[in-house]
Structures are given as C-alpha cells and as structure tokens.
Scaffold this motif. Structure first.
Motif, PDB file in Angstrom:
ATOM      1  N   PHE A   1      -6.434  20.969   3.585  1.00 50.22           N
ATOM      2  CA  PHE A   1      -5.277  20.688   4.447  1.00 50.22           C
ATOM      3  C   PHE A   1      -4.894  22.018   5.073  1.00 50.22           C
ATOM      4  CE2 PHE A   1      -0.780  21.355   4.879  1.00 50.22           C
ATOM      5  CZ  PHE A   1      -0.177  20.163   5.243  1.00 50.22           C
TER       6      PHE A   1
ATOM      7  N   TYR B   1       1.718  23.026  -6.025  1.00 49.83           N
ATOM      8  CA  TYR B   1       0.401  23.092  -5.365  1.00 49.83           C
ATOM      9  C   TYR B   1       0.573  23.275  -3.868  1.00 49.83           C
ATOM     10  CZ  TYR B   1      -4.144  21.851  -3.501  1.00 49.83           C
ATOM     11  OH  TYR B   1      -5.340  21.895  -2.822  1.00 49.83           O
TER      12      TYR B   1
ATOM     13  N   LYS C   1       0.851  -1.206   0.000  1.00 50.79           N
ATOM     14  CA  LYS C   1       0.000   0.000   0.000  1.00 50.79           C
ATOM     15  C   LYS C   1       0.888   1.258   0.000  1.00 50.79           C
ATOM     16  CE  LYS C   1      -3.434   2.737   2.366  1.00 50.79           C
ATOM     17  NZ  LYS C   1      -4.485   2.884   3.350  1.00 50.79           N
TER      18      LYS C   1
ATOM     19  N   PRO D   1       3.279  15.223  -2.716  1.00 48.22           N
ATOM     20  CA  PRO D   1       3.016  14.905  -1.310  1.00 48.22           C
ATOM     21  C   PRO D   1       3.335  13.432  -1.056  1.00 48.22           C
ATOM     22  CG  PRO D   1       0.961  15.179  -2.548  1.00 48.22           C
ATOM     23  CD  PRO D   1       2.068  15.597  -3.454  1.00 48.22           C
TER      24      PRO D   1
ATOM     25  N   ASN E   1       7.203  13.590   2.054  1.00 47.07           N
ATOM     26  CA  ASN E   1       6.763  14.931   1.679  1.00 47.07           C
ATOM     27  C   ASN E   1       7.709  15.959   2.307  1.00 47.07           C
ATOM     28  OD1 ASN E   1       5.316  17.086   0.720  1.00 47.07           O
ATOM     29  ND2 ASN E   1       3.356  16.471   1.602  1.00 47.07           N
TER      30      ASN E   1
ATOM     31  N   GLY F   1      -8.250  13.989   3.199  1.00 47.04           N
ATOM     32  CA  GLY F   1      -7.438  13.360   2.167  1.00 47.04           C
ATOM     33  C   GLY F   1      -8.082  13.359   0.788  1.00 47.04           C
TER      34      GLY F   1
ATOM     35  N   MET G   1       0.930  10.786  -6.295  1.00 46.93           N
ATOM     36  CA  MET G   1       0.121  11.965  -6.632  1.00 46.93           C
ATOM     37  C   MET G   1       0.592  12.563  -7.961  1.00 46.93           C
ATOM     38  SD  MET G   1      -2.520  13.451  -5.206  1.00 46.93           S
ATOM     39  CE  MET G   1      -3.407  14.360  -6.454  1.00 46.93           C
TER      40      MET G   1
ATOM     41  N   GLY H   1       0.897   1.807  -3.597  1.00 52.66           N
ATOM     42  CA  GLY H   1      -0.322   2.611  -3.492  1.00 52.66           C
ATOM     43  C   GLY H   1      -0.016   4.092  -3.337  1.00 52.66           C
TER      44      GLY H   1
ATOM     45  N   PRO I   1      -4.164   8.505   8.306  1.00 49.73           N
ATOM     46  CA  PRO I   1      -3.829   8.110   6.923  1.00 49.73           C
ATOM     47  C   PRO I   1      -2.645   8.899   6.352  1.00 49.73           C
ATOM     48  CG  PRO I   1      -6.199   8.507   7.151  1.00 49.73           C
ATOM     49  CD  PRO I   1      -5.570   8.939   8.439  1.00 49.73           C
ATOM     50  N   GLY I   2      -2.458  10.119   6.828  1.00 48.74           N
ATOM     51  CA  GLY I   2      -1.343  10.936   6.321  1.00 48.74           C
ATOM     52  C   GLY I   2       0.015  10.503   6.860  1.00 48.74           C
TER      53      GLY I   2
ATOM     54  N   SER J   1      -8.345  16.800  -0.597  1.00 45.30           N
ATOM     55  CA  SER J   1      -7.030  17.362  -0.968  1.00 45.30           C
ATOM     56  C   SER J   1      -6.599  16.864  -2.346  1.00 45.30           C
ATOM     57  CB  SER J   1      -5.964  17.032   0.092  1.00 45.30           C
ATOM     58  OG  SER J   1      -5.597  15.678   0.058  1.00 45.30           O
TER      59      SER J   1
ATOM     60  N   TYR K   1       2.066  14.640  10.288  1.00 44.55           N
ATOM     61  CA  TYR K   1       0.650  14.310  10.482  1.00 44.55           C
ATOM     62  C   TYR K   1       0.518  13.549  11.804  1.00 44.55           C
ATOM     63  CZ  TYR K   1       0.130  15.365   5.506  1.00 44.55           C
ATOM     64  OH  TYR K   1       0.125  15.986   4.282  1.00 44.55           O
TER      65      TYR K   1
HETATM   66  N1  CAA Z   1      -1.266  -2.758  -2.646  1.00 45.62           N
HETATM   67  C1  CAA Z   1      -1.158  -1.772  -3.558  1.00 45.62           C
HETATM   68  N2  CAA Z   1      -1.890  -0.609  -3.491  1.00 45.62           N
HETATM   69  C2  CAA Z   1      -2.746  -0.472  -2.454  1.00 45.62           C
HETATM   70  C3  CAA Z   1      -2.901  -1.473  -1.460  1.00 45.62           C
HETATM   71  C4  CAA Z   1      -2.124  -2.665  -1.587  1.00 45.62           C
HETATM   72  N3  CAA Z   1      -2.204  -3.640  -0.701  1.00 45.62           N
HETATM   73  N4  CAA Z   1      -3.817  -1.047  -0.579  1.00 45.62           N
HETATM   74  C5  CAA Z   1      -4.231   0.184  -0.989  1.00 45.62           C
HETATM   75  N5  CAA Z   1      -3.575   0.524  -2.108  1.00 45.62           N
HETATM   76  C6  CAA Z   1      -3.701   1.765  -2.882  1.00 45.62           C
HETATM   77  C7  CAA Z   1      -5.112   2.272  -3.020  1.00 45.62           C
HETATM   78  O1  CAA Z   1      -5.791   1.630  -4.087  1.00 45.62           O
HETATM   79  C8  CAA Z   1      -4.856   3.746  -3.291  1.00 45.62           C
HETATM   80  O2  CAA Z   1      -4.447   3.940  -4.623  1.00 45.62           O
HETATM   81  P1  CAA Z   1      -5.300   4.874  -5.605  1.00 45.62           P
HETATM   82  O3  CAA Z   1      -5.366   6.220  -4.969  1.00 45.62           O
HETATM   83  O4  CAA Z   1      -4.526   4.887  -6.864  1.00 45.62           O
HETATM   84  O5  CAA Z   1      -6.651   4.237  -5.708  1.00 45.62           O
HETATM   85  C9  CAA Z   1      -3.630   4.054  -2.437  1.00 45.62           C
HETATM   86  O6  CAA Z   1      -3.040   2.786  -2.128  1.00 45.62           O
HETATM   87  C10 CAA Z   1      -3.953   4.751  -1.126  1.00 45.62           C
HETATM   88  O7  CAA Z   1      -4.909   3.989  -0.478  1.00 45.62           O
HETATM   89  P2  CAA Z   1      -6.128   4.677   0.273  1.00 45.62           P
HETATM   90  O8  CAA Z   1      -6.839   5.603  -0.666  1.00 45.62           O
HETATM   91  O9  CAA Z   1      -6.922   3.652   0.974  1.00 45.62           O
HETATM   92  O10 CAA Z   1      -5.263   5.505   1.318  1.00 45.62           O
HETATM   93  P3  CAA Z   1      -5.654   6.259   2.616  1.00 45.62           P
HETATM   94  O11 CAA Z   1      -7.088   6.649   2.617  1.00 45.62           O
HETATM   95  O12 CAA Z   1      -5.158   5.457   3.751  1.00 45.62           O
HETATM   96  O13 CAA Z   1      -4.750   7.572   2.517  1.00 45.62           O
HETATM   97  C11 CAA Z   1      -4.266   9.719   1.583  1.00 45.62           C
HETATM   98  C12 CAA Z   1      -4.354   8.211   1.322  1.00 45.62           C
HETATM   99  C13 CAA Z   1      -5.663  10.276   1.747  1.00 45.62           C
HETATM  100  C14 CAA Z   1      -3.564  10.378   0.411  1.00 45.62           C
HETATM  101  C15 CAA Z   1      -3.467   9.964   2.882  1.00 45.62           C
HETATM  102  O14 CAA Z   1      -2.164   9.456   2.752  1.00 45.62           O
HETATM  103  C16 CAA Z   1      -3.392  11.417   3.259  1.00 45.62           C
HETATM  104  O15 CAA Z   1      -4.287  11.981   3.882  1.00 45.62           O
HETATM  105  N6  CAA Z   1      -2.246  12.104   2.916  1.00 45.62           N
HETATM  106  C17 CAA Z   1      -2.033  13.500   3.227  1.00 45.62           C
HETATM  107  C18 CAA Z   1      -2.776  14.441   2.295  1.00 45.62           C
HETATM  108  C19 CAA Z   1      -2.147  14.508   0.925  1.00 45.62           C
HETATM  109  O16 CAA Z   1      -0.976  14.258   0.741  1.00 45.62           O
HETATM  110  N7  CAA Z   1      -2.952  14.902  -0.078  1.00 45.62           N
HETATM  111  C20 CAA Z   1      -2.461  15.053  -1.428  1.00 45.62           C
HETATM  112  C21 CAA Z   1      -2.947  16.310  -2.096  1.00 45.62           C
HETATM  113  S1  CAA Z   1      -2.713  17.711  -1.018  1.00 45.62           S
HETATM  114  C22 CAA Z   1      -1.136  18.294  -1.360  1.00 45.62           C
HETATM  115  O17 CAA Z   1      -0.547  17.939  -2.325  1.00 45.62           O
HETATM  116  C23 CAA Z   1      -0.534  19.238  -0.361  1.00 45.62           C
HETATM  117  C24 CAA Z   1       0.359  18.496   0.546  1.00 45.62           C
HETATM  118  O18 CAA Z   1       1.548  18.375   0.295  1.00 45.62           O
HETATM  119  C25 CAA Z   1      -0.220  17.900   1.751  1.00 45.62           C
END
Ligand code: CAA
Length: 401
Positions: A186, A319, A33, A236, A289, A199, A240, A37, A149-150, A202, A144
C-alpha cells in the motif's frame, strides 16, 4: 523509574458519514460483505472545509482546554494524508491552538504507523526533559479510488494525545517489538490523492509484521501473552483485528477469543479468553479507516467502554504499510474511568451529516488545485475550518463552533 505515557486523549472526526449499506446497494454488493465481511458499518467523510489539520486541531483543543499548555514544548503531527510536501501540518495547528513560539513542531510519516513513532519519540523527549509534555496528533483521511475494493474501507478521524510523566490514562511500558520490511502492499505516489493497494499482499504483510513484532517484543523482555489482558490492533477495517487476533492465538498457542461482535461473543468456545476485540472496534466500525489514528481510536473505545481496566495491561499492535510495525504494551492507570468520553464521541458520531452516494462520489472526485485562489463553502460545525487557498497557501480559521 518514572512512569511515562498517555495522560489524556481525545477523538475527533469529520462532518459527513456514508452508510455502507447505501454504498453496497449502489455497488450491487450484499451489505453483509461490508458489515460482516469487513466489519464496517459506516465511514466518516470530510466536508470541503475540513482536512487533517481541522480534525487534528479539533481533537487537540479539548486536550489543551483540560490540561493547559504548561510544559508543552513539542507537537508531533503524524499522518499519511499530509497536505503539503514541506510545511508540517502541525504548524497550522500550533497557530489555531494559540500555542507559544517555544514549541518545536514536526510531521511524522510512515503510512498508518507514524502515530506510534510519534508516541515513542514523545516518551523519549519526556525521559530527557522530565516535566515537559508532548502533544501528539494522529490525523488522517483514508481515501481509495471510487469503485475499488478499498472504497468501503475509507474513513476519517484524528486522535490527539498528551504524553507526559505520571500519566492519568496509560503508562507505556519500556519493551517494544519492532518489525520493518520493505514491501509494496500500500502506498500513495506524490501525484495521487488515493492510495495504491495490493489488498491480499497488504493483509499477509500485516499478519507477518504482527508475528514479527510479537517475537521481537518477547526478545526485548516484554510480557508473555498470558500477562496481556486486552489486545488492540490497527484497524484498516475491524475484521482485520479479528484476523490479527486469530494469527496471534495460533502463533502463541494462547486461547484468545476472536469474537468481533456481540453474537460472536455469545457463541465463543468455552475457555476462549476475551481480550476486548469487540470493545476496541466500537468507534472504528463507525469511523472507517483513520490510518495513523486507527489504533488510538481503538484505545479510546476501550478506555471509554471497559469498566474493569484499572491496572490491566493492554497490548497494542501498530502497522503501517510499506512496512513498519510495532507491538507495544501499556498499563491502564487507576483513575482512567474519569476520562469517560463515550458520550462525547458517540454524540459526534451521531451528529455527522449523512451523504447520499451520489453526493459522496461528487465530493470524492473534487480536487482543489493549489495554483488558484479559492474559498471553500462553510459547512463544518467543528471549531476550525479550512477556508481555502490564497497565494498557493492553505488558509485555516477558527469557526464559531
Ligand atoms: N457476507 C458476509 N461476508 C462476505 C460476503 C457476504 N455476502 N461476501 C464476502 N464476504 C467476506 C469475504 O469472505 C471476506 O472475508 P474473509 O477475509 O474473512 O475471507 C471479506 O468479506 C472481504 O471479501 P473479499 O476478500 O472478497 O474483499 P475484497 O477483495 O473486495 O476487498 C480488501 C478486501 C482487499 C481488504 C479491500 O477492502 C482493500 O483493498 N482494502 C484496503 C487495504 C487494506 O485495508 N489492507 C489491510 C492491511 S494493510 C493496513 O492495515 C494498512 C492500512 O491501513 C491500509
């Protein structure tokens, strides 16, 4: 017209590293993941005697050593993780670097975007005062809440850039696309050491900002997609950038390859145009990040690993949640390969001291109150350290490093 842009740049990171496989094991998550992921392998984590100032000064020191200080009359420090509500972090860096009093110093804030605002301000200053150079420092500790999740997308890093006329690395072109939208995706309240994040919002805000700033770039007379040879994104987490590339391909109709790994590159469909997504992710995959520094760490990775960049145009998407974004372009200069910092950066990444998850969690939870005098333990091997708090003021010193 005189060319202005990035003459030199250097990346620095923190003392420690957390392996995301270990974090996944602790969290009971499939390591794939994080690796696939999110596209992240590791995250840098600061020692107790490190912060944005020590990393920023450590990145800037070699830039100053290589180029001297002549013509530097402005230092702009861009960060999300400021250490004081009033004093600009760059003022401490100014002393640590031994810069003269005739340097204006300020701090720019807008989440991960402000490094790009600093770069544009620097270009404006150089346009008005030809011959001057501006030191831009982007430096952040991305933090975070534990078990959120972050958490696996944390990291730490700094990139210092010297901006001036006739740059040796990248000329920044005049047209830029801008997109601002007030969105609570965020942010970090004044009394919180960790970011608050929605998330899903964002990610959609990022992608909307990407197409919005692209459209503005075109409206400003910027290049067509086919005239851009490489594409870099704020990362991030590196996945992304892949999502951004897919959105840009869909939006423009261009066959841009979204291959983020060597395996994906090998399996990319015929006709997909490789714009360096993998190469631009090499450092970020290991840093985590680094907010304001993230896009410029991607630029550093591209300049260090792509041997065919001379004269090529790079698109750069910046961004910052909240949100402000900008799409800018630059042209790589003929002698760029002489910069060749790959071995330095890789040595710094390899030299980081691993933390076990329990040690990392203990350091993450540690808060140094500003109301009590305290000394930090000597841990970092960087050239500068945060020595502690005295009379409510943070103390910084040069180390032997
Ligand atoms: N094997 C391979 N891939 C897997 C997997 C596995 N066993 N299990 C899950 N995945 C994949 C999922 O399919 C998903 O991929 P896709 O997005 O391509 O579908 C990916 O792993 C992440 O899985 P989830 O969506 O379930 O992840 P999550 O809900 O736990 O968290 C997140 C993801 C919301 C980005 C979280 O890490 C987060 O909140 N991060 C901080 C916010 C962030 O970075 N946002 C980005 C835009 S904001 C920005 O850019 C400004 C900044 O710097 C913060």
């Amino acid at each position: 017209m005189t060319s202005i842009g990035i003459h030199d740049l250097e990346l620095a990171t923190a003392h420690h590293v957390v392996e995301l496989d270990r974090l996944a094991e602790y969290a009971g998550v499939d390591p794939a993941k994080y690796r696939l992921g999110l596209g992240q392998d590791q995250m840098s984590f600061p020692a107790p005697d490190e912060d944005i100032i020590t990393m920023g000064a450590s990145a800037a020191l070699p830039v100053i050593e290589r180029n001297g200080i002549d013509g530097i009359r402005t230092l702009i420090f861009a960060t999300e993780s400021g250490v004081d509500q009033s004093k600009a972090a760059g003022v401490s860096v100014h002393r640590l670097l031994g810069l003269p009093p005739q340097v204006r110093v300020t701090e720019f804030k807008q989440a991960c975007y402000s490094g790009t605002a600093a770069l544009q301000a620097a270009i404006g200053i150089v346009s008005r005062f030809p011959g001057e150079r501006v030191l831009v420092i982007t430096s952040d500790v991305a933090r975070y809440a534990l078990d959120s999740p972050g958490e696996p997308t944390q990291g730490a890093g700094a990139v210092a850039m010297l901006v001036g006329e006739n740059p040796a690395l990248v000329e920044i072109e005049r047209a830029a696309g801008i997109f601002t939208a007030d969105v609570d995706d965020f942010w970090r309240p004044n009394d919180s050491t960790t970011a608050v994040v929605d998330g899903a919002l964002s990610m959609s805000a990022y992608l909307d900002a990407l197409t919005g700033s692209w459209d503005d770039l075109r409206a400003q007379g910027g290049p067509e997609i086919d005239q851009i040879d490489r594409m870099l994104y704020h990362q991030p987490f590196t996945k992304m950038a892949k999502k951004g590339q897919q959105r840009l391909a869909e939006h423009t109709g261009a066959p841009l390859s979204a291959a983020l790994t060597r395996e994906e590159q090998a399996a990319a469909p015929a006709g997909a145009r490789d714009t360096g997504l993998f190469t631009g992710s090499i450092y970020n995959r290991r840093l985590g990040n680094s907010y304001t520094a993230s896009l410029y760490a991607a630029l550093a990775a591209l300049l260090d690993h792509d041997t065919e960049l001379a004269g090529r145009r790079i698109g750069m998407f910046s961004y910052g949640s909240g949100s402000v974004s900008e799409f800018l372009t630059g042209v790589v200069q003929p002698g760029y390969a002489e910069h060749g910092a790959a071995s330095r950066v890789e040595a710094a990444l390899d030299a980081r001291v691993p933390l076990e998850v329990a040690e990392y969690r203990e350091l993450h939870a540690r808060v140094l109150p500003s109301t009590e005098d305290a000394q930090t333990p000597r841990v970092t091997r960087a050239p500068f350290r945060f020595a502690g708090v005295h009379g409510q003021a943070r103390q910084y010193e040069r180390t032997a490093g």
